[in-house]
Design an enzyme around this catalytic site. Structure first.
Site, PDB file in Angstrom:
ATOM      1  N   GLN A   1       0.721  -1.147   0.079  1.00 53.24           N
ATOM      2  CA  GLN A   1      -0.063   0.004   0.201  1.00 53.24           C
ATOM      3  C   GLN A   1       0.873   1.366   0.123  1.00 53.24           C
ATOM      4  O   GLN A   1       0.374   2.309  -0.225  1.00 53.24           O
ATOM      5  CB  GLN A   1      -0.981  -0.021   1.199  1.00 53.24           C
ATOM      6  CG  GLN A   1      -0.037   0.263   2.771  1.00 53.24           C
ATOM      7  CD  GLN A   1      -1.032   0.271   3.620  1.00 53.24           C
ATOM      8  OE1 GLN A   1      -1.447  -0.850   4.417  1.00 53.24           O
ATOM      9  NE2 GLN A   1      -1.317   1.361   4.463  1.00 53.24           N
ATOM     10  N   CYS A  42      -4.702   0.388   3.951  1.00 50.45           N
ATOM     11  CA  CYS A  42      -4.880  -0.920   4.401  1.00 50.45           C
ATOM     12  C   CYS A  42      -6.311  -1.524   4.217  1.00 50.45           C
ATOM     13  O   CYS A  42      -6.298  -2.754   3.928  1.00 50.45           O
ATOM     14  CB  CYS A  42      -4.332  -0.963   5.750  1.00 50.45           C
ATOM     15  SG  CYS A  42      -5.236  -0.206   7.041  1.00 50.45           S
ATOM     16  N   HIS A  74      -5.271  -0.735  11.897  1.00 51.05           N
ATOM     17  CA  HIS A  74      -4.985  -1.414  10.917  1.00 51.05           C
ATOM     18  C   HIS A  74      -5.810  -2.489  10.264  1.00 51.05           C
ATOM     19  O   HIS A  74      -6.342  -3.093  11.223  1.00 51.05           O
ATOM     20  CB  HIS A  74      -3.398  -1.932  10.745  1.00 51.05           C
ATOM     21  CG  HIS A  74      -2.726  -2.135   9.598  1.00 51.05           C
ATOM     22  ND1 HIS A  74      -2.397  -1.531   8.530  1.00 51.05           N
ATOM     23  CD2 HIS A  74      -1.968  -3.551   9.323  1.00 51.05           C
ATOM     24  CE1 HIS A  74      -1.836  -2.242   7.652  1.00 51.05           C
ATOM     25  NE2 HIS A  74      -1.616  -3.142   8.166  1.00 51.05           N
ATOM     26  N   ASN A 105      -0.445  -9.148   5.228  1.00 52.19           N
ATOM     27  CA  ASN A 105      -0.267  -7.526   5.291  1.00 52.19           C
ATOM     28  C   ASN A 105      -0.150  -7.037   4.148  1.00 52.19           C
ATOM     29  O   ASN A 105      -0.266  -7.699   3.038  1.00 52.19           O
ATOM     30  CB  ASN A 105       0.745  -7.374   6.210  1.00 52.19           C
ATOM     31  CG  ASN A 105       0.622  -6.124   7.069  1.00 52.19           C
ATOM     32  OD1 ASN A 105      -0.255  -5.308   6.609  1.00 52.19           O
ATOM     33  ND2 ASN A 105       1.577  -5.733   7.843  1.00 52.19           N
TER      34      ASN A 105
END
Length: 362
Positions: free
Chosen positions: A77, A86, A253, A275
């Site tokens: 990102q 995110c 997040h 992630n």
């Protein structure tokens, strides 16, 4: 105010102050927008209502199901400049995984346009300064569909962004900023009939027995989007994160959980999590975290979505897209309709989690 409620509020405030004092490297990217008014939208039975604990294996990972990965590729990102998106990455990666799981075995990997969400999601889903995974699913359902990522590649900008070159980029929500292509002379053309996917249903996982509910959801239908406290992950060097202190459960997040495993030494379950910080980070872009303790808030904001339909064969536009601009008179495309595993369970009275295996013959 009751004493218990007062005590909870005091503890929450204290936790916020402790986290703020201890960590300064990560800004909050999890935010509910004012226009995100429909947090859940579903009617079909949830997997935990028809899959028992005994049906769930000790280890399951959509990256490796009988030697095949059904997950989409890892993303970053933070390039070409920093963008707090995110929430869009976690939501669309999980949805794209589910599309790939439901696709015929010969289908190419499908990825969805995060930039379109940034262009059109302000007020409902979010921006480069934060948003929510459930807001993404409301946005897609309200607007009808999300384009595939080759329609609108990620540039890490939204309307209010000033980082990098964002002040020079048009990110208004328009036909051109939904799907377009450009040619050698610098002119660009909107594409009005393009590959896309829809959202059928979406919702949160809440209540008691969350681990079993999350596992059943992942096992039956695919990865889920999840909130997490990113501060301790900034310097993550691998292994299983075991910190489940109260002070570090505040979500800032969004990531996606693709499976779980069992530590052979401790016997503890852990989540396998993707992630959106690139493959240079963590374990090739992933991390593992202990399950059942809401460590770093990982089990507190779990959201799932099921696809409605998605393009399998597109209408063939020219390189310059000129034959796909304007009225295309509803040219036919090949669309695949998602079948929820609960329907298999209702028809066969067998483990609905195996529906996708029957479809693929494995």
């Amino acid at each position: 105010m009751k004493f218990s409620a007062l005590l909870f509020n005091l503890l929450a405030c204290s936790a916020t102050l402790v986290v703020a004092a201890e960590y300064k490297s990560y800004r909050n990217e999890f935010m509910i927008q004012d226009g995100h008014t429909i947090k859940e939208d579903y009617e079909l039975p949830l997997p935990h209502t028809y899959i028992t604990q005994e049906e769930l294996p000790d280890n399951f990972n959509w990256q490796n199901v009988n030697g095949t990965s059904y997950t989409t590729h890892s993303l970053n990102q933070h390039i070409p400049q920093y963008c707090g998106s995110c929430w869009a990455h976690g939501a669309l990666s999980a949805l794209a995984d589910r599309i790939n799981i439901a696709s015929p075995s010969s289908a190419e990997e499908i990825n969805l346009s995060i930039q379109w969400v940034l262009n059109c999601g302000g007020g409902v889903a979010g921006s480069c300064h934060g948003g929510s995974h459930s807001g993404v699913y409301q946005l897609i359902k309200q607007r009808g569909s999300v384009p595939y990522d080759t329609c609108q590649p990620y540039v890490a900008c939204s309307s209010e962004s000033t980082d990098g070159f964002c002040s020079k980029v048009d990110t208004t929500c328009s036909a051109m900023n939904t799907c377009r292509t450009c040619i050698h002379n610098g002119t660009c053309s909107e594409i009005d009939i393009y590959p896309n996917a829809t959202v059928l249903e979406y919702g949160y996982i809440s209540g008691f027995n969350k681990v079993q509910k999350i596992k059943a959801e992942i096992y039956a239908r695919g990865p889920v989007a999840a909130g997490v406290n990113a501060e301790p992950l900034v310097t993550y060097k691998g292994g299983i994160v075991e910190d489940h202190s109260f002070w570090k459960k505040l979500v800032n997040h969004v990531v996606s959980i693709v499976g779980w495993g069992k530590d052979p030494v401790s016997g503890e379950d852990y989540w396998i999590v993707r992630n959106s910080w690139g493959q240079y980070w963590g374990e090739l872009g992933y991390f593992r975290i202990i399950a059942g303790y809401d460590a770093l808030g990982i089990e507190s904001q779990i959201v799932w979505a099921t696809p409605g339909q998605f393009t399998m064969h597109n209408y063939p536009c020219n390189e310059g897209g000129e034959n796909c601009a304007g009225d295309t008179k509803g040219e036919a495309v090949q669309t695949h309709y998602y079948v929820d595993p609960s329907k298999y369970h209702k028809q066969t009275k067998t483990a609905a989690a195996t529906a996708w295996r029957h479809l693929r013959g494995i």
